[in-house]
Design a protein around this motif. Structure first.
Motif, PDB file in Angstrom:
ATOM      1  N   GLU A 161       2.083   7.218   4.939  1.00  0.00           N
ATOM      2  CA  GLU A 161       1.633   6.541   3.716  1.00  0.00           C
ATOM      3  C   GLU A 161       2.453   6.971   2.492  1.00  0.00           C
ATOM      4  OE1 GLU A 161      -1.354   7.553   0.520  1.00  0.00           O
ATOM      5  OE2 GLU A 161      -2.508   7.257   2.361  1.00  0.00           O
TER       6      GLU A 161
ATOM      7  N   THR B 138       5.276   4.363   0.537  1.00  0.00           N
ATOM      8  CA  THR B 138       4.800   3.747  -0.713  1.00  0.00           C
ATOM      9  C   THR B 138       5.463   4.311  -1.974  1.00  0.00           C
ATOM     10  OG1 THR B 138       2.948   5.296  -0.758  1.00  0.00           O
ATOM     11  CG2 THR B 138       2.516   3.133   0.193  1.00  0.00           C
TER      12      THR B 138
ATOM     13  N   LEU C   3      -2.488  -0.278   0.816  1.00  0.00           N
ATOM     14  CA  LEU C   3      -3.240   0.868   0.284  1.00  0.00           C
ATOM     15  C   LEU C   3      -4.743   0.581   0.259  1.00  0.00           C
ATOM     16  CD1 LEU C   3      -0.637   1.906  -2.403  1.00  0.00           C
ATOM     17  CD2 LEU C   3      -1.380   3.306  -0.464  1.00  0.00           C
TER      18      LEU C   3
ATOM     19  N   THR D  26      -7.369  11.404   1.893  1.00  0.00           N
ATOM     20  CA  THR D  26      -6.740  10.101   1.633  1.00  0.00           C
ATOM     21  C   THR D  26      -7.285   9.467   0.362  1.00  0.00           C
ATOM     22  OG1 THR D  26      -6.398   9.750   3.992  1.00  0.00           O
ATOM     23  CG2 THR D  26      -6.360   7.787   2.593  1.00  0.00           C
TER      24      THR D  26
ATOM     25  N   ILE E  43      -4.824   8.525  -2.863  1.00  0.00           N
ATOM     26  CA  ILE E  43      -4.536   7.155  -3.310  1.00  0.00           C
ATOM     27  C   ILE E  43      -5.100   6.898  -4.702  1.00  0.00           C
ATOM     28  CG2 ILE E  43      -4.847   4.696  -2.816  1.00  0.00           C
ATOM     29  CD1 ILE E  43      -4.790   5.392   0.162  1.00  0.00           C
TER      30      ILE E  43
ATOM     31  N   ARG F 231      -2.159   6.340  -7.482  1.00  0.00           N
ATOM     32  CA  ARG F 231      -1.943   4.930  -7.862  1.00  0.00           C
ATOM     33  C   ARG F 231      -2.649   4.551  -9.163  1.00  0.00           C
ATOM     34  NH1 ARG F 231       2.378   4.353  -4.766  1.00  0.00           N
ATOM     35  NH2 ARG F 231       2.458   2.166  -5.453  1.00  0.00           N
TER      36      ARG F 231
END
Length: 323
Positions: free
Chosen positions: A115, A119, A254, A271, A275, A279
């Motif tokens: 991931e 990304t 995502l 996780t 994220i 983000r």
């Protein structure tokens, strides 16, 4: 301040009338008081951008001779503590630590590795690799090499190198050519030429890959995903599928990761924190929209029903609203 860590679709924005010294003092009071005033900490740290939080960190150190992250660690606990520490960590260092954690201890968390490496932009990857070396005195490449193997390792190392083309210009002729190379490397031969897959999927820009996959469909009458599933296996397959997903729609990729982290028994906070924090200034608004579109309920409501207490409050503030 535009940085390589910012985007236009984040939920967090610079706080107007920002004063690092005022914030540092308020945070110090909140931590020093009898019992910590978590609400104060949450409202300050979730309403500032990372660049602003770094100024608070510097101010805090100058005024009190202490690392803010150490004081937070000493004062808070559990997932809430991890999330608050994540908020005061510079983005490249945060990602470096996530990569280290995913390679540490028993087994490797391949999904987290995949991931992060799929990304982040090339420029971000270069900063992450630098931060990794600064923090761990070891190169990211060396750690990836010793924790993984085969084609999976090769592809991860290519991504960690930060050499993916970042241009938004797409050359239709080259896309057709790449599609043909992928077809010849997989569907059109006995055995698979994995190196060709790695080369194209790990080095070409995402807009270019998107067009290449359309061309691939014209040539082979198959989606690239189906060919990858049919030709490859294991973590290498997972990695290439993640790249395809990101090229087609990164916020949807995502959102799917968040959905996975929030559904069923137990929450995957590792996780979820990663994220939400990483983000929050880039594309969390788009991730929220994709979440709602694909799963029929909002990310906000998923967080609400799956977490609790100060941890929940902080995540909801980062999420920035219901859809």
């Amino acid at each position: 301040m535009a940085s390589i860590w910012g985007g236009h679709r984040g939920t967090m924005h610079d706080y107007p009338g920002f004063s690092p010294s005022v914030d540092a003092e308020a945070i110090r009071k909140a931590i020093r008081g009898i019992g910590t005033e978590e609400k104060t900490l949450i409202s300050i740290l979730t309403e500032r951008t990372n660049a602003q939080r770094q100024l608070i960190v510097r101010e805090y150190q100058a005024a009190y001779g202490k690392e803010l992250k150490d004081d937070l660690k000493g004062d808070l606990s559990g997932h809430f503590k991890q999330l608050m520490v994540a908020l005061v960590t510079p983005p490249a260092v945060f990602d470096a630590k996530q990569l280290k954690k995913s390679m540490k201890g028993v087994g490797t968390s391949e999904q987290a590795l995949i991931e992060v490496l799929t990304t982040r932009t090339s420029r971000q990857m270069k900063e992450i690799a630098q931060a990794y070396y600064t923090v761990y005195k070891k190169s990211l490449g060396d750690d990836i090499s010793s924790e993984t193997s085969g084609d999976f390792r090769k592809a991860l190392l290519t991504l960690a190198d930060g050499r993916r083309d970042e241009s938004l210009k797409v050359d239709e002729h080259l896309a057709k050519k790449d599609a043909q190379i992928l077809y010849n490397a997989g569907e059109n031969r006995w055995g698979t030429d994995e190196d060709k897959f790695t080369e194209i999927l790990c080095l070409r820009s995402y807009p270019h890959l998107k067009l290449t996959f359309d061309e691939y469909r014209n040539i082979s009458q198959k989606d690239i995903e189906d060919s990858i599933k049919g030709e490859l296996s294991g973590h290498f397959e997972d990695l290439l599928l993640a790249i395809v997903h990101c090229a087609r729609n990164m916020p949807a990729f995502l959102a799917a990761r968040l959905h996975q982290a929030l559904k069923g028994a137990g929450t995957d906070e590792f996780t979820l924190n990663r994220i939400m924090v990483s983000r929050s200034e880039i594309d969390l608004l788009d991730i929220r929209a994709e979440f709602k579109k694909h799963y029929g309920y909002s990310l906000y409501s998923a967080i609400k029903s799956d977490t609790s207490g100060d941890y929940e409050l902080t995540l909801l503030k980062i999420c920035g609203g219901d859809d």
